[in-house]
Design a protein around this motif. Structure first.
Motif, short mmCIF file in Angstrom:
data_model
loop_
_atom_site.label_atom_id
_atom_site.label_comp_id
_atom_site.label_asym_id
_atom_site.label_seq_id
_atom_site.Cartn_x
_atom_site.Cartn_y
_atom_site.Cartn_z
N LEU A 165 -2.96 -3.88 -7.49
CA LEU A 165 -3.65 -5.16 -7.71
C LEU A 165 -3.34 -5.71 -9.10
O LEU A 165 -3.17 -6.92 -9.26
CB LEU A 165 -5.16 -4.99 -7.52
CG LEU A 165 -5.61 -4.73 -6.08
CD1 LEU A 165 -7.09 -4.38 -6.04
CD2 LEU A 165 -5.33 -5.94 -5.20
N LYS A 166 -3.26 -4.84 -10.10
CA LYS A 166 -2.92 -5.29 -11.46
C LYS A 166 -1.51 -5.86 -11.50
O LYS A 166 -1.27 -6.88 -12.14
CB LYS A 166 -3.07 -4.14 -12.46
CG LYS A 166 -4.51 -3.82 -12.80
CD LYS A 166 -4.60 -2.68 -13.79
CE LYS A 166 -6.03 -2.34 -14.11
NZ LYS A 166 -6.17 -1.18 -14.98
N LYS A 167 -0.57 -5.19 -10.82
CA LYS A 167 0.80 -5.69 -10.77
C LYS A 167 0.85 -7.08 -10.14
O LYS A 167 1.55 -7.97 -10.62
CB LYS A 167 1.70 -4.73 -9.98
CG LYS A 167 2.07 -3.48 -10.72
CD LYS A 167 2.95 -2.58 -9.85
CE LYS A 167 3.10 -1.22 -10.46
NZ LYS A 167 3.83 -0.30 -9.58
N LEU A 168 0.11 -7.25 -9.04
CA LEU A 168 0.07 -8.56 -8.39
C LEU A 168 -0.55 -9.62 -9.30
O LEU A 168 -0.05 -10.74 -9.39
CB LEU A 168 -0.73 -8.48 -7.09
CG LEU A 168 -0.03 -7.81 -5.91
CD1 LEU A 168 -1.02 -7.63 -4.76
CD2 LEU A 168 1.16 -8.61 -5.45
N ALA A 169 -1.63 -9.26 -9.97
CA ALA A 169 -2.31 -10.21 -10.85
C ALA A 169 -1.43 -10.61 -12.03
O ALA A 169 -1.49 -11.75 -12.50
CB ALA A 169 -3.62 -9.61 -11.35
N LYS A 213 -4.24 4.05 -7.26
CA LYS A 213 -3.00 3.42 -6.78
C LYS A 213 -3.26 1.98 -6.36
O LYS A 213 -2.48 1.08 -6.69
CB LYS A 213 -2.44 4.22 -5.60
CG LYS A 213 -1.14 3.68 -5.06
CD LYS A 213 -0.61 4.53 -3.93
CE LYS A 213 0.68 3.94 -3.40
NZ LYS A 213 1.24 4.71 -2.30
N ARG A 214 -4.37 1.75 -5.66
CA ARG A 214 -4.72 0.40 -5.22
C ARG A 214 -4.98 -0.51 -6.43
O ARG A 214 -4.54 -1.65 -6.47
CB ARG A 214 -5.95 0.47 -4.32
CG ARG A 214 -6.45 -0.85 -3.84
CD ARG A 214 -5.68 -1.31 -2.63
NE ARG A 214 -6.35 -2.47 -2.08
CZ ARG A 214 -5.74 -3.49 -1.55
NH1 ARG A 214 -4.44 -3.49 -1.46
NH2 ARG A 214 -6.40 -4.51 -1.08
#
Length: 88
Positions: free
Chosen positions: A14-18, A9-10
């Motif tokens: 992080l991928k979505k933010l990147a 999930k983390r």
């Protein structure tokens, strides 16, 4: 760098933010830097380390190696933190 396990999930978050475009970042709560920001800045160079040989339990070494690529640096950081907590 800490190589501890990160949850799926983390990682997904992080991928979505990147992948988010820069123009979607809200900077409204971050003040702009002014000339005073660097006024008291100093460069701190790392202190030279001394090579020593110590005996550690195998399980301690195994644990640090499994969590930190630079495990010796991590062990040093823990020892330094303990030293500071106890007073130099």
């Amino acid at each position: 760098m800490n190589s501890a396990k990160i949850s799926k999930k983390r990682i997904d978050n992080l991928k979505k933010l990147a992948d988010a475009p820069d123009n979607t970042i809200d900077y409204s709560d971050i003040p702009e830097l002014d000339k005073d920001f660097w006024k008291n800045a100093v460069i701190e160079f790392p202190k030279k380390k001394k090579s020593v040989s110590i005996r550690l339990d195998q399980d301690v070494i195994t644990w640090y190696k499994s969590h930190y690529k630079e495990y010796q640096t991590a062990i040093n950081a823990v020892l330094k933190s303990f030293m500071k907590a106890r007073g130099k």
